[in-house]
Design an enzyme around this catalytic site. Structure first.
Site, PDB file in Angstrom:
ATOM      1  N   GLY A   1       0.838  -1.203   0.000  1.00 41.68           N
ATOM      2  CA  GLY A   1       0.000   0.000   0.000  1.00 41.68           C
ATOM      3  C   GLY A   1       0.868   1.245   0.000  1.00 41.68           C
ATOM      4  O   GLY A   1       0.636   2.177   0.762  1.00 41.68           O
TER       5      GLY A   1
ATOM      6  N   TYR B   1     -13.284  -3.258  11.001  1.00 43.66           N
ATOM      7  CA  TYR B   1     -11.966  -2.608  11.074  1.00 43.66           C
ATOM      8  C   TYR B   1     -11.267  -2.977  12.388  1.00 43.66           C
ATOM      9  O   TYR B   1     -10.107  -3.414  12.391  1.00 43.66           O
ATOM     10  CB  TYR B   1     -12.117  -1.090  10.942  1.00 43.66           C
ATOM     11  CG  TYR B   1     -10.792  -0.376  10.834  1.00 43.66           C
ATOM     12  CD1 TYR B   1     -10.052  -0.417   9.653  1.00 43.66           C
ATOM     13  CD2 TYR B   1     -10.257   0.318  11.914  1.00 43.66           C
ATOM     14  CE1 TYR B   1      -8.823   0.225   9.553  1.00 43.66           C
ATOM     15  CE2 TYR B   1      -9.032   0.959  11.818  1.00 43.66           C
ATOM     16  CZ  TYR B   1      -8.323   0.908  10.629  1.00 43.66           C
ATOM     17  OH  TYR B   1      -7.103   1.537  10.538  1.00 43.66           O
TER      18      TYR B   1
HETATM   19  N1  NAP Z   1      -5.033   6.929   8.836  1.00 45.73           N
HETATM   20  C1  NAP Z   1      -5.298   6.525  10.076  1.00 45.73           C
HETATM   21  O1  NAP Z   1      -5.916   7.266  10.884  1.00 45.73           O
HETATM   22  C2  NAP Z   1      -4.845   5.172  10.552  1.00 45.73           C
HETATM   23  C3  NAP Z   1      -4.940   4.869  11.913  1.00 45.73           C
HETATM   24  C4  NAP Z   1      -4.542   3.616  12.350  1.00 45.73           C
HETATM   25  C5  NAP Z   1      -4.042   2.707  11.434  1.00 45.73           C
HETATM   26  N2  NAP Z   1      -3.977   3.026  10.113  1.00 45.73           N
HETATM   27  C6  NAP Z   1      -3.475   2.009   9.188  1.00 45.73           C
HETATM   28  O2  NAP Z   1      -2.416   2.530   8.412  1.00 45.73           O
HETATM   29  C7  NAP Z   1      -2.346   1.810   7.174  1.00 45.73           C
HETATM   30  C8  NAP Z   1      -2.215   2.801   6.027  1.00 45.73           C
HETATM   31  O3  NAP Z   1      -3.423   3.529   5.948  1.00 45.73           O
HETATM   32  P1  NAP Z   1      -3.523   5.043   5.450  1.00 45.73           P
HETATM   33  O4  NAP Z   1      -4.152   5.799   6.550  1.00 45.73           O
HETATM   34  O5  NAP Z   1      -2.243   5.500   4.871  1.00 45.73           O
HETATM   35  O6  NAP Z   1      -4.639   4.864   4.323  1.00 45.73           O
HETATM   36  P2  NAP Z   1      -4.646   5.122   2.761  1.00 45.73           P
HETATM   37  O7  NAP Z   1      -4.086   6.463   2.456  1.00 45.73           O
HETATM   38  O8  NAP Z   1      -6.034   4.811   2.322  1.00 45.73           O
HETATM   39  O9  NAP Z   1      -3.620   4.033   2.206  1.00 45.73           O
HETATM   40  C9  NAP Z   1      -3.953   2.662   2.194  1.00 45.73           C
HETATM   41  C10 NAP Z   1      -3.074   1.953   1.191  1.00 45.73           C
HETATM   42  O10 NAP Z   1      -3.468   0.582   1.149  1.00 45.73           O
HETATM   43  C11 NAP Z   1      -3.720   0.240  -0.204  1.00 45.73           C
HETATM   44  N3  NAP Z   1      -4.707  -0.821  -0.367  1.00 45.73           N
HETATM   45  C12 NAP Z   1      -6.006  -0.816  -0.033  1.00 45.73           C
HETATM   46  N4  NAP Z   1      -6.588  -1.955  -0.425  1.00 45.73           N
HETATM   47  C13 NAP Z   1      -5.623  -2.698  -1.029  1.00 45.73           C
HETATM   48  C14 NAP Z   1      -5.610  -3.943  -1.655  1.00 45.73           C
HETATM   49  N5  NAP Z   1      -6.718  -4.672  -1.793  1.00 45.73           N
HETATM   50  N6  NAP Z   1      -4.447  -4.401  -2.163  1.00 45.73           N
HETATM   51  C15 NAP Z   1      -3.322  -3.658  -2.076  1.00 45.73           C
HETATM   52  N7  NAP Z   1      -3.270  -2.457  -1.510  1.00 45.73           N
HETATM   53  C16 NAP Z   1      -4.419  -1.980  -0.987  1.00 45.73           C
HETATM   54  C17 NAP Z   1      -4.239   1.527  -0.844  1.00 45.73           C
HETATM   55  O11 NAP Z   1      -4.188   1.454  -2.245  1.00 45.73           O
HETATM   56  P3  NAP Z   1      -5.155   2.380  -3.160  1.00 45.73           P
HETATM   57  O12 NAP Z   1      -4.582   3.765  -3.135  1.00 45.73           O
HETATM   58  O13 NAP Z   1      -5.103   1.732  -4.494  1.00 45.73           O
HETATM   59  O14 NAP Z   1      -6.517   2.347  -2.534  1.00 45.73           O
HETATM   60  C18 NAP Z   1      -3.246   2.492  -0.234  1.00 45.73           C
HETATM   61  O15 NAP Z   1      -2.030   2.431  -0.908  1.00 45.73           O
HETATM   62  C19 NAP Z   1      -3.602   0.946   7.119  1.00 45.73           C
HETATM   63  O16 NAP Z   1      -3.284  -0.379   7.478  1.00 45.73           O
HETATM   64  C20 NAP Z   1      -4.496   1.577   8.157  1.00 45.73           C
HETATM   65  O17 NAP Z   1      -5.446   0.671   8.690  1.00 45.73           O
HETATM   66  C21 NAP Z   1      -4.360   4.232   9.651  1.00 45.73           C
END
Ligand code: NAP
Length: 274
Positions: free
Chosen positions: A4, A156
């Site tokens: 991701g 989630y």
């Molecule tokens: N943001 C927060 O507040 C927060 C808090 C706690 C934990 N997290 C965790 O941090 C991690 C990164 O999240 P983020 O906040 O940076 O979110 P994000 O900007 O939505 O990034 C998520 C990434 O995962 C990829 N992804 C989603 N579905 C996928 C699939 N089926 N196969 C391959 N890649 C996939 C997305 O690709 P696309 O761009 O193609 O969709 C994107 O590159 C996640 O595990 C999330 O649960 C985030």
């Protein structure tokens, strides 16, 4: 390797690793988006070594193709940051029929790691960093049907609890090796993950984003656990704000953890040593 890696926390992680001179594999489900993001990194840091590979974590077939290609191309993997994740606020299924959030955030990350395990074990002092969330501390997993449950926040938090249980389990499995496995709570970030289309998300999103940090800030603890000296990192533990985050009782429920691991092995067909 960062999954991701085209946006959000994964992109910032990949960028920082590339800046430090590492050879970074950006695992993305869209090659187009991945290449656009790689170009941004290359334009910021001349000499950055970034390579985009395709894997859709919502498809076991795609994960298997990706892993097999990787094992043919490379004979080491120093760091695997299992970052890819979704928050699916409407009921969606993975290609294999599992609830989307559980399927990607837990089963996808589990399968990719198990399939890359041979090369991880071959590499001296490799690390696996599972980007979890403190939401996992409140997760509830229905052990009679863990992978077909409801979507939204329930899914989630359950997916992140599963990730935490598996982190603890994998660290125990690998305790006689020099591989370290940790879970990370990156903190609440203003990223695409909260861009759900449902009516509920339209109400919840502004609340979620009120005190959210930048993706770059959220990448810091993952980077710290990736790069800190060996004696600073305790395998099987969780980190937040660059420091240890003690698990709550739910995370340490050994019997439930074992039950989930057994079901996961049955569903994915891989586990312990494969
Ligand atoms: N943001 C927060 O507040 C927060 C808090 C706690 C934990 N997290 C965790 O941090 C991690 C990164 O999240 P983020 O906040 O940076 O979110 P994000 O900007 O939505 O990034 C998520 C990434 O995962 C990829 N992804 C989603 N579905 C996928 C699939 N089926 N196969 C391959 N890649 C996939 C997305 O690709 P696309 O761009 O193609 O969709 C994107 O590159 C996640 O595990 C999330 O649960 C985030």
């Amino acid at each position: 390797m960062v999954t991701g890696a085209n946006t959000g926390i994964g992109f910032e992680t990949a960028k920082e690793l590339a800046k430090k001179g590492f050879n970074v594999i950006m695992v993305c489900r869209s090659m187009e988006k991945g290449k656009d993001s790689a170009r941004i990194i290359e334009s910021e840091f001349s000499g950055a070594m970034v390579h985009v590979m395709k894997a859709d974590l919502a498809s076991f077939a795609s994960i298997k193709t990706f892993s097999s290609d990787y094992l043919k191309m490379y004979d080491r993997l120093d760091l695997l940051v299992n970052n890819a994740g979704v928050f699916s606020d409407t009921h969606q299924k993975t290609e294999d029929g599992f609830e989307m959030t559980m399927g990607v955030n837990y089963l996808g990350n589990y399968l990719i790691t198990q399939l890359l395990r041979p090369v991880i074990l071959k590499t001296e002092k490799a690390r696996v960093i599972n980007i979890a969330s403190k939401a996992g501390f409140h997760g509830k997993i229905n052990l009679t049907n863990p992978f077909h449950g409801p979507s939204g926040f329930k899914a989630y938090s359950a997916s992140k609890l599963a990730l935490i249980w598996w982190t603890i389990h994998l660290a125990k499995e690998l305790k006689d090796t020099d591989v370290k496995v940790v879970a990370v709570s990156p903190g609440r970030g203003a990223t695409n993950i909260w861009k759900g289309k449902s009516f509920m998300m339209k109400i919840v999103r502004p609340i979620m984003l009120r005190k959210a940090m930048s993706a770059a800030k959220c990448s810091q603890t993952g980077l710290y656990t990736s790069l800190a000296e060996d004696n600073k990192i305790s395998s099987g533990s969780m980190y937040e704000n660059l420091t240890l985050l003690p698990y709550n009782k739910r995370c340490l429920d050994y019997e439930s953890q074992q039950a989930l691991m057994k079901l996961t092995r049955e569903i994915t067909g891989v586990g312990i040593g494969t």
